[in-house]
Design a protein around this motif. Structure first.
Motif, short mmCIF file in Angstrom:
data_model
loop_
_atom_site.label_atom_id
_atom_site.label_comp_id
_atom_site.label_asym_id
_atom_site.label_seq_id
_atom_site.Cartn_x
_atom_site.Cartn_y
_atom_site.Cartn_z
N ASP A 1 -3.49 6.24 -5.09
CA ASP A 1 -4.04 5.01 -5.65
C ASP A 1 -2.93 4.30 -6.41
O ASP A 1 -2.54 4.73 -7.49
N ARG B 1 0.83 -1.20 0.00
CA ARG B 1 0.00 0.00 0.00
C ARG B 1 0.86 1.25 0.00
O ARG B 1 2.07 1.18 0.16
N SER C 1 -2.98 1.74 -8.09
CA SER C 1 -3.35 1.18 -9.39
C SER C 1 -3.13 2.16 -10.53
O SER C 1 -3.25 1.80 -11.69
N GLU D 1 -4.45 2.73 2.97
CA GLU D 1 -5.60 2.66 2.07
C GLU D 1 -6.76 3.48 2.61
O GLU D 1 -7.10 3.40 3.77
N PRO E 1 -7.01 -2.60 -6.31
CA PRO E 1 -6.68 -2.27 -4.93
C PRO E 1 -7.88 -2.49 -4.01
O PRO E 1 -9.01 -2.42 -4.48
N PRO E 2 -7.68 -2.75 -2.72
CA PRO E 2 -6.37 -2.84 -2.09
C PRO E 2 -5.62 -4.12 -2.49
O PRO E 2 -6.25 -5.17 -2.60
N PHE E 3 -4.32 -3.99 -2.69
CA PHE E 3 -3.50 -5.13 -3.05
C PHE E 3 -3.16 -5.87 -1.77
O PHE E 3 -2.16 -5.59 -1.10
N GLU E 4 -4.03 -6.79 -1.42
CA GLU E 4 -3.99 -7.38 -0.09
C GLU E 4 -4.58 -8.79 -0.10
O GLU E 4 -5.51 -9.06 -0.86
#
Ligand code: SLL
Length: 156
Positions: free
Chosen positions: A56, A44, A58, A49, A82-85
């Protein structure tokens, strides 16, 4: 697209994990009984986030692929928005591979990061904390970015 010579742009990111004990109320019918923790691993922006001023990711990141321990079903998790999680439960600590892919027009190679998933407090001062965090700060550097990547990075 063409590259802009003599320019280098960097973007800060935070990657790492948070973890807490799995409470009985958090267990789903399919949660294996040996799982003791609930954790999430993520990439993040440093502001977090959803908070004001947050960037952002992305804008320039196409997807992030997290490689979990082989004990997990579908251990390769590809996150394209996102979120890249990745949120999971488990019992053990292990090394997570984090591969960041950029949009095609950026013409950048993907980058590989590694994070040791941390579930347990290691420092005396963290002993009584409910939530364990292990975070690393990094800068992604784009040397001679393409014009299209430059537009992405400066559009907001
Ligand atoms: C260890 N070398 O022995 C490590 C391996 C594996 C963690 C940790 C559960 C996976 C699942 C899980 O936490 N695996 O049940 O899907 O500590």
């Amino acid at each position: 697209s063409k590259r802009i010579k003599t320019l280098s742009i960097s973007r800060p990111v935070i990657y790492g994990n948070s973890a807490r004990h799995l409470k009985d109320g958090d267990r789903k019918p399919d949660t294996p009984p040996e799982h003791t923790h609930k954790w999430s691993v993520f990439v993040r922006s440093p502001l977090g986030e959803g908070k004001a001023g947050d960037e952002d990711l992305s804008l320039y990141i196409k997807k992030v692929v997290f490689k979990l321990h082989d004990t997990y079903p579908n251990s390769t998790r590809s996150i394209e928005v996102p979120p890249f999680e990745v949120e999971e439960t488990g019992w053990g600590e292990f090394e997570i591979g984090i591969k960041i892919f950029f949009h095609n027009d950026a013409n950048e190679k993907n980058i590989s990061l590694y994070h040791h998933l941390r579930l347990h407090p290691y420092k005396e001062e963290d002993k009584d904390k409910d939530v364990i965090k292990s975070l690393q700060y990094d800068e992604i550097v784009f040397n001679e970015p393409t014009e299209l990547l430059f537009e992405r990075l400066t559009s907001k």
